[in-house]
Structures are given as C-alpha cells and as structure tokens.
Design a protein around this motif. Structure first.
Motif, short mmCIF file in Angstrom:
data_model
loop_
_atom_site.label_atom_id
_atom_site.label_comp_id
_atom_site.label_asym_id
_atom_site.label_seq_id
_atom_site.Cartn_x
_atom_site.Cartn_y
_atom_site.Cartn_z
N PRO A 205 0.81 -1.22 0.00
CA PRO A 205 0.00 0.00 0.00
C PRO A 205 0.84 1.27 0.00
CG PRO A 205 -0.03 -1.06 2.17
CD PRO A 205 0.73 -1.97 1.26
N ILE A 206 1.65 1.44 -1.04
CA ILE A 206 2.43 2.67 -1.19
C ILE A 206 1.50 3.82 -1.56
CG2 ILE A 206 4.55 1.50 -1.85
CD1 ILE A 206 3.93 2.44 -4.76
N GLN A 207 1.94 5.01 -1.28
CA GLN A 207 1.18 6.21 -1.63
C GLN A 207 1.95 7.04 -2.64
OE1 GLN A 207 0.25 8.47 1.88
NE2 GLN A 207 -1.44 7.15 2.41
N GLY A 208 1.39 7.17 -3.83
CA GLY A 208 1.98 8.05 -4.84
C GLY A 208 1.27 9.39 -4.80
N HIS A 209 1.99 10.43 -4.43
CA HIS A 209 1.39 11.74 -4.26
C HIS A 209 1.92 12.74 -5.30
CE1 HIS A 209 -1.27 12.40 -0.85
NE2 HIS A 209 -0.65 11.44 -0.22
N VAL A 210 1.09 13.68 -5.66
CA VAL A 210 1.53 14.81 -6.45
C VAL A 210 2.19 15.81 -5.50
CG1 VAL A 210 0.81 16.66 -7.96
CG2 VAL A 210 -0.41 14.47 -8.00
N GLY A 211 3.49 16.05 -5.69
CA GLY A 211 4.15 17.08 -4.90
C GLY A 211 3.79 18.42 -5.50
N GLY A 212 4.65 18.91 -6.38
CA GLY A 212 4.36 20.18 -7.07
C GLY A 212 4.40 19.94 -8.56
N LEU A 213 3.43 20.46 -9.25
CA LEU A 213 3.34 20.20 -10.69
C LEU A 213 3.76 21.38 -11.54
CD1 LEU A 213 0.19 18.15 -11.65
CD2 LEU A 213 2.58 17.50 -11.69
N VAL A 214 3.95 22.54 -10.94
CA VAL A 214 4.01 23.74 -11.77
C VAL A 214 5.27 24.56 -11.60
CG1 VAL A 214 1.52 23.95 -11.93
CG2 VAL A 214 2.70 25.01 -10.02
N ASP A 215 6.27 24.06 -10.89
CA ASP A 215 7.51 24.82 -10.73
C ASP A 215 8.41 24.55 -11.92
OD1 ASP A 215 7.01 26.26 -8.50
OD2 ASP A 215 8.15 24.99 -7.13
#
Lengths: 254, 254, 254, 254
Positions: A205-215
């Motif tokens: 059950p790993i968690q893939g998260h969006v950190g920052g998309l726009v830098d």
C-alpha cells in the motif's frame, strides 16, 4: 468497474487511440486497439463476434468516459462510485479484484490478483450526468484502509529529470518514475533485487502523491513506502543496512 | 529547503535546463535560467554579483539533487528530511512558508504564503549519501496533519486524454490536469468562478494521488477534495446544488 | 484470546471473585463463578469433568493475567498481541469473533457475532514476562480499521453524576454510562427506540475515550459516534430531525 | 469552556457535591466546595464577593450541565462545541490552554500549560437545548491532530482488579489506573522514574480507550502509548531495554 460505452463513444475511443498509434514515434506498444483474434463473445452470432473483434474495447486501459480498469487503491469496502451511463440499461460490469496494490500499479501486472465476491448496491440518479457536470467517474472512497500514520511513510521524491540527466518539462510521469527508482536503489541495499522491489511496490500500500506540478520545469512527485510492512527497520535512522538473502521469489527476465 | 549545490552541480543544472529551453517547441516559458538583472547578492563584490547573475540557480524550481522549492504538502511540524550535501558546510537554506496548500500547487502562486519561524534541528550523517544511496532527498513526514478520513474526500479522476479529445501516452501531467478540470466543473455548479476554484485547490488540503500509471495509453490520476472544508454539503448525494453568490474575492485576468 | 492459567492462578481468580460475590450488596449477578452443571469437557474423565465444573474459569470475563475475553475493538487484522504464559505448552485459545463492535460492548451481547477463520503466527519470547515486566497482555493493534477522521465523530460527554443527580467520586463507569445515555437521548429524536440504540452502539465502531479522570469529583468520559454510518445527516447542524419509522428490528423486553 | 450556571443549577452543584463530601468514607479530599478565602471577584461589591466565596463554583471540576474544565484531548483547532445555556447572555468563558495532553490528565496538573490566544466564533441555536435533547455538551472535534497510525500505539490493558488483588465490580476507574500502572512498569525498564512516566502520560498524546465495560466483574480499559514520541525504539520486539540515565527533570515528593 464501469458502464458500457455507446457506439459513438466506442468510435471515439477507437479513433483517438488509433491516432496515437499512428503518430507515435516510440518504439513500443502504446495502446491496445481492438483485437480480431481469439475474441471472447459468449454465445453471440459469428457476425457479432467479428464486429466485437474489429471494434470492441479491450479492458486495458481505463478511460475517462466510463472509468473502466482504473486501479485506484482505495476503491474498496464501503466506497461509493458515481458512473456516467451511456446506453439504456447501463450494462454495468466489474472485474479484476486485487488483494493488495499500491498507487500506480508500478509493474503493470504486479498487484496481487484474487478471486472474490463483490457486494454492490446500484441506484440510478435521474439526470445525474448533467446535474453533476460529469465527464468522468466520481468516487467517495470507503472508510476502511490500512492506515500507518503519516510519519511512517518513508517518502522518496522524483523530479522531471530522467536517469540520463535530460530535463523534461513539467512531466509528472518522469517524476514518478524517478521517485520509484530512488526507492529501488534504497531497498537494493537490503538485498532485494530490482524486480522484487518492482513487485513489492505494485502490491504494497504505497502512496503516490503529487508534490508540485508547476515549478517550471520540474514537476515533483513523491512515493511513500510504509515502513511497517517490513519485518526489520528500514528507517534511514536505523544505521547501515545489512544485506539479507531475500531469496528468489521472483526472477528478473532480460 | 535544501543545501547549496557545488559548482559542478550548478553547471549541470544550467546545462540541462538550457538544453530544454533551446530544444522546446512550446510557445511558453519552460524554465527559469539565471537572470543577470536585479541580482540579490547581499554585500558581495561586483564581480561575484555578476557571476551570480550569470550562473546562479533561481529558487524556482525544486531539483532532484538538493530538494529546493519542493512544495510537499505534509512537510510540516515534526517532519524529518534527509538532504544530500554538496559543499563543505552544507549551506542549508529554507524559505517560503505556506499556511496551507494542496498537492500540486495547482495555480502556481496559490498556496497561502505566510510569515513564520521554523525550529530546525540539524545533524550530519557521515557518509550518509553513500550509505543511503541517495540521489535526492528522503522524507519522514510529521504526525500532525489535517485528517478528514478517507471517505470524506470527493475524488475526481483524470486520464491522459486532453480536453480536445487527443490521446496522450501514459501522461500523468495531462491526467492530473484533467482531474483538476473535473473538479472545477463540479464546483462551478455552486457559483464559484474557475479562478476561485484554482485558488481553492492550491490552498486547500487536497490530495493528488497516482491512480494507475501503466495501463497503456491512459495514465490515471485522482484529486481528492475534502468535503468538510465547505460550509455546505457538496456531496453528490446532497441533491442539485443551488448557485450561491461567492463574491469576487479573486478576479480572473485574461 | 489467551493462554491457560496455572492451578495457582485459577485459585486466585476463584478466590477473588468469590470474595466479590460474598461481599457485594448489589442485588444482581456480579460475577460468574465455576458452574458445575452442563460442563463441556470434551472426552475428559468423569473426575476431571467434575473438577472443571467446580473450579474451571468461565469465558466471561477477561482477566488481567491472561487477557481472555477482552473485546478490544481494534484487535483485528495485523495485530500483534503479547500474552503471559502460565503453564508448559501455553495452551493458547481464541474465540468469539465479532464482525463489528464498539468500544465498551455496551449491551453485553450486542457485538455482531460471526463465524470465521483466524490466521495466527505464534512465537515464544524466552523470559518475556520478566523482560517486559508483564502482568497483563500488551497489544500492537493492526493498521486496518474503519477510519472516519476525527471531525466526523459526534462526541457525547458523561460525568460521574448519575441520572438521579447523585454525585459519585471519580467514577469512570458512571461517566461512560452517562455519555451513553446522552447518545440514546440524541438518537431517540430520529425515531430509534432505546433498545435499538443500545444495539447500534454495541455493533458500530464507536470510540469510548477517557476524557479527564482526576478533576475531583467528576471523572469525564466521551463517546464518539461516527456520523458517516448513517444514511441521513445526524449532525447537530443539520436542523431539527424528522422522526423516521425505524421498524422493529429489535424489541425491548421489560 | 462553558456557559455560566443559573442560580438553581449552582445550588444543585453545591448540594450534590456537599452530599458526597458528607457521606464519603474516603480519607482524602473528594470535592472542592466553594472557598470563602482569597476570593477573586474583580471589582464586585463586598456583599457580592462574600456571596461568591460562599456559593461560587470553582473551576475544578468539569460538570455535566455546562462542560467546564473538561480537558478533552482533541478539543483543538477546528472543533465545534455545542454548549447548553443557562442564563441570559450565556456568560461564556474559556481558559486553561494545554500545549499537549493525554487522555485522562493522569497526574492532574501534568498537562503542559501554555499562554495562548483562542479564536472563537459564537452563534446561538434558538431552542437548541430542547431540539438536541441536551443535558451536557456535544462536540465535533477538529480535523487536525497528531496521527500515528493504529499500529504504532503500544497498548496496555487494565481490568477492575486492583494492585492488592481485590476484585471490583465493573469499575472502569480501577481498570484505567491498572493500565496506567502497567505502562509505568514497562517504561521503568528504560530508566524512567515513576513520576517521570506520570508526567509523560499526562502530556503525551496517549489514547485512553474503553475496552469492554460489561463482562462481569471485569471492566477493561486500554492505554495506548504512541511509540513514535520516543527517540529510541520501545517496541516489545526491540529486545531487552538498556537502562538510560533519564536525568532528574522531575522530582518525586513523598
């Protein structure tokens, strides 16, 4: 999990995926068009069977208009799913249960497949697609999930610079791939083969998260690995790891 | 948050980002190269100041080798961060505190900036980069975060088919953008302007998750919006929404 | 779940519970001493069977030295339990699976009983009782549980003043009973009978918490009722409730 | 946190607590009646000041009818509290902020007191006490709390058998005291003094849960200690502990 497409929607899928196939320059299979051989069409007539082979959508991939093979980790016990309906009778279907899986289905076939029975309650929201301004499914996940506490996820970070050092522009796919590679390198120190880690990340059950998309130009993604699924302490604070014999439960092919 | 690059690492950054700028066909700014005008270099000599203007990394974006402006939502109270060190003395710096932000920093400048004081404890892991096989930062998030329960996130799904109907190949960036657009359409029904939703998603504790990345050609991403941050019920089950007057707290420019 | 008592421990149990029975002034059954009639002793000899009837511990209640019938809500999938061992071979036993239960087992028999299979892994910690200074079991609960988020528990408060207005001294039992009565009164407004609420609280994943125990003379306890288990909104903010016909799924006896 | 009592309610409090004082056989202070010396009554007349000394409720303890000094761990950022109102104008007051505290306020004065500013929004629910059938406060806790994951709480269990081996009848207070003693014994092995553990349990985010209340004669309570607040591993699985020098940050008086 999804409702059947209308003929028009099916035509849209086949058109846009065919365009991708015809225009891509990647030397790999980029989409799965209808497959005329070995058609499974139950007791349908030969004519229908051939039509299915020529036009029928395959279950890979999920698609925005109906959901389909969406492989979202927390669509589990107690979830509510709101699905668009495209044909009279809806023609709902569901399949491909996973015992456990991580965010991203990293090794494609790595989630642990299982037999099972799903109990579903279906109801119709009249005018729902218009009322919800709905172009793809909506979800309310269920309340039951493995829960390790935010501070127990060892979190790897990836950016849109690939392993050859090439800079990509805000590319979340490259970034998540990089986060995955960081995790593989980390676990290799304990004696896991790369392939074992690939499988582990697909099933745990790993968690893939969006950190920052726009830098610009570096999209950033994170992969959180729950430390409590291991029998030994993998925290960076626990000292230099000893290489263990992890056996050969999975073999890497070339 | 990060440690300073070495001259070699800085040269790598400038090289690879310059290559992106020179080879891109996108008609937009794709990266932020060193900027010789208006250099902030404290009391440095004129020579140093000009060198900073020609070669110095700007704080946008984060980069894999040191972290930098990484905008990860849960790097908050009680977090532990493991950073690579590239120069003697490490030259650690930190900045740009956010009162609240969502996964992805969707509107770029939308997180709520704040003044603040950070209490940090720094320690050195001798030989740490090698011991941890470390090419980018590692994190152990802190235990304190807003916590709404999995079933209270209204979850939108996006795939790598863009709003013109063009099929992209396993493109997570397109997929997350589509999930965001689905959320904007949904909240528009309550009277929010598109721009208001952009800002809301940047500042609210939304969860951007990796759904499935490998079901060719459709990468899938989800955006979870916590329903409990609203004063009224936004659940799909709560009936047709009434349009409210949401005021003009933010104006959309052209 | 527990290991068998030694003869000495069994004698201790029988002595102290007999003392309670003989000294209590409460006009009710206060403990369950050994029961010589209808003894279940498998294929044991008549002599053993009679001994079991005279001395054997019944499964109600749990006891500090071995755990036993402890009915802790979160002892579920993935838990680790550390049990004292009193006899050679340990003689571990487990039983009485609950599909769902709340903190406190409020109506005694209210948890939802179920058939089931438990997969256990047992190992021995040599010298463990001394090393852990262990006089009762220790637990590490599992990571999987229903999880509603702290803000979704409607929380009732009880103090050690009973329903006749009598002040008790730091009595947590009275306090939790009062919290339960507050919940029953609250739900009665929706049309539930008192007995239905008793059963609901026994089976639903309610949280019974220790508030404050030492503010003389009022111990304080709280009962958290997850609002998301209802099909309608029970929040105090949702307006005056409509009485619904809740049927007669459970009858109250006199 | 509470609203002022009416004269009738104040008389009720004084009567029932005086009854407890006059009838108790315990050789200790069991309640805090009005205190005529050192009265704090601001700029009130001498007559009022004497009346306050004779009849005024002291801030210890909390009481069911208004809440008061309730010391509930999660009444923090983002909470909603529903309070009964007994006099015109409500006369709401709040005080005694804690930086951190555990369930139960085990050492009475052990929570970490702090200066602070509370931002409150007050609104009146007309007819609310009747509409909510309200005899004591209701709470909706806030979404922000330290969150360690269920499997990271080392959980001690106590039953209503006291340390002299005396069996009590369904006594949750004895049971929670026993769980606390089990925790003290456990941590003593690391070099903590009993008094240090008392203070720690009062200040750390421990969870005091109701196990089972009705398995005659043994009420059962649990105390969950978050393992992640320690700098070293206190898991029962981590081997025999080394006694550390924990210093003399708190002295035990006789």
């Amino acid at each position: 999990m999804g409702c059947a497409p209308s003929p028009e929607l099916l035509a849209t899928w086949n058109r846009r995926e065919a365009e991708l196939i015809s225009t891509t320059k990647l030397e790999r299979v980029v989409a799965k068009p209808p497959e005329p051989t070995n058609v499974h069409a139950g007791s349908a007539s030969e004519e229908i069977k051939q039509k299915v082979g020529r036009e029928g959508a395959r279950t890979v991939p999920g698609r925005p208009e109906h959901g389909g093979n969406c492989d979202i980790k927390n669509l589990s016990r107690g979830s509510k799913t709101f699905l668009p309906i495209h044909v009279p009778g809806a023609k709902f279907s569901v399949g491909d249960l996973h015992f456990s899986q991580g965010d991203g289905e990293i090794s494609f076939c790595g989630a642990i497949e299982m037999a099972g029975v799903i109990t579903l309650k279906l109801s119709v929201m009249k005018n729902g697609m218009k009322d919800l301004d709905m172009k793809s499914p909506l979800f309310l996940p269920g309340p039951v999930e493995p829960h390790f506490g935010p501070s127990r996820y060892l979190t790897f970070e990836g950016f849109s610079v690939d392993e050859k050092g090439v800079q990509h522009y805000l590319d979340a796919t490259v970034a998540y791939r990089q986060a995955t590679l960081r995790c593989i390198e980390y676990l290799r120190r304990y004696g896991y083969s790369d392939y074992q880690v690939y499988l582990m990340l697909s099933c745990a059950p790993i968690q893939g998260h969006v950190g920052g998309l726009v830098d610009i130009p570096n999209a950033c993604m994170t992969l959180g690995l729950p430390m409590d699924i291991f029998d030994f302490d993998i925290s960076p604070l626990s000292g230099t790891p000893k290489k263990l014999d992890m056996g050969t439960c999975a073999f890497a092919s070339s």
